[in-house]
Design a protein around this motif. Structure first.
Motif, PDB file in Angstrom:
ATOM      1  N   THR A 227       2.094  16.941   2.769  1.00 43.46           N
ATOM      2  CA  THR A 227       2.405  17.519   1.472  1.00 43.46           C
ATOM      3  C   THR A 227       3.568  18.490   1.602  1.00 43.46           C
ATOM      4  OG1 THR A 227       0.105  17.329   0.740  1.00 43.46           O
ATOM      5  CG2 THR A 227       1.504  18.864  -0.462  1.00 43.46           C
TER       6      THR A 227
ATOM      7  N   GLU B  71       5.685  21.360  -0.577  1.00 39.71           N
ATOM      8  CA  GLU B  71       5.668  22.204  -1.768  1.00 39.71           C
ATOM      9  C   GLU B  71       6.974  22.982  -1.862  1.00 39.71           C
ATOM     10  OE1 GLU B  71       2.178  24.467  -0.851  1.00 39.71           O
ATOM     11  OE2 GLU B  71       0.905  23.244  -2.143  1.00 39.71           O
TER      12      GLU B  71
ATOM     13  N   ALA C 151       3.220  25.681  -6.764  1.00 41.75           N
ATOM     14  CA  ALA C 151       4.509  25.117  -6.383  1.00 41.75           C
ATOM     15  C   ALA C 151       5.264  24.658  -7.625  1.00 41.75           C
ATOM     16  CB  ALA C 151       4.296  23.942  -5.435  1.00 41.75           C
TER      17      ALA C 151
ATOM     18  N   GLU D 291       6.128  19.289  -6.122  1.00 38.45           N
ATOM     19  CA  GLU D 291       5.391  18.856  -4.943  1.00 38.45           C
ATOM     20  C   GLU D 291       5.762  17.421  -4.601  1.00 38.45           C
ATOM     21  OE1 GLU D 291       1.217  20.164  -4.264  1.00 38.45           O
ATOM     22  OE2 GLU D 291       0.767  18.023  -4.349  1.00 38.45           O
TER      23      GLU D 291
END
Length: 245
Positions: A136, A138, A151, A154
């Motif tokens: 992931t 952000e 965030a 993303e």
């Protein structure tokens, strides 16, 4: 399609672009990465990388002229050990640091003293359980770069970086970049794992994408022998760029 994070406007292309990434040997001076476009022009380089690096938890991405564009740094966590002495009721607190369980890395614009800067994005494994390949990313929208705040955007990276086959998707599940094994356009021969293609959709910052590559390389490292065999068996033998490499 555009990215909310722009490190340098000169690395945003109006058309789909294929870059060739070379990972140099860790046993020679000047090791790291070099990145070229389809015309053979040097775009990025990473020199401060490998066993001789002063800080293995910090990597700097530079342009062809050596200007520092981006620094990625491993995030560490602080934890406390509290000792209680009943006779005197004294608490002794020791502060220590260890790498994040999610192997979180943070990106900072330019180079300098990281302690005085705020991160502009972070990259972490989606799960600390098992051998999950999900990552992931952000991007922080506030000026403080507060990793605890929501965030601004993303991204999700799926696939296998060890096999040099993964995709970078935005929050709308649109592919903005892709990593694939490199194939020689003239001989159709699959090249080694140290050479691969980074495909960018129009409007996506190439420097930002390369920052993700640096973190993926740190999180997942090189192939195991079994991984390499699987990659060669599953890779698609087709050129990634219509222009001559």
């Amino acid at each position: 399609m555009t990215s909310c994070l722009v490190l340098e406007k000169g690395f945003i292309y109006e058309q789909e672009t294929h870059l060739t990434v070379f990972k140099t040997s860790l046993f020679f001076a000047g090791d790291g990465f070099t990145v070229y476009d389809c015309k053979g022009n040097l775009i990025f380089r990473v020199d401060s990388y490998g066993p001789d690096s002063r800080d293995k938890d910090q990597i700097v991405l530079m342009d062809a002229s050596g200007t520092c564009l981006l620094t990625v740094r491993r995030k560490v966590q602080s934890f406390q050990i509290i000792l209680l002495f009943p006779t005197k009721f004294i608490f002794v607190v020791f502060l220590k640091q260890r790498p994040s369980l999610h192997q979180r890395w943070e990106g900072y614009k330019g180079e300098g003293k990281i302690k005085k800067k705020k991160p502009i994005f972070s990259v972490r494994r989606s799960s600390i359980i098992g051998r999950s390949s999900g990552v992931t990313v952000e991007v922080y929208g506030d000026e403080d770069g507060d990793s605890t705040s929501p965030a601004a955007e993303e991204y999700q990276i799926d696939g296998s970086f060890r096999q040099r086959y993964c995709t970078i998707m935005n929050s709308e599940k649109e592919m903005v970049a892709e990593i694939r094994r490199k194939v020689d356009s003239s001989t159709k021969v699959l090249l080694g794992k140290d050479v691969f293609s980074l495909c960018l959709r129009p409007g996506f910052d190439a420097a930002f994408a390369m920052g993700m590559v640096l973190v993926l390389d740190q999180i997942y490292g090189d192939y195991d022998d079994d991984d390499l065999d699987d990659a060669e068996a599953s890779a698609k033998v087709e050129p990634m760029c219509d222009q001559d490499d």
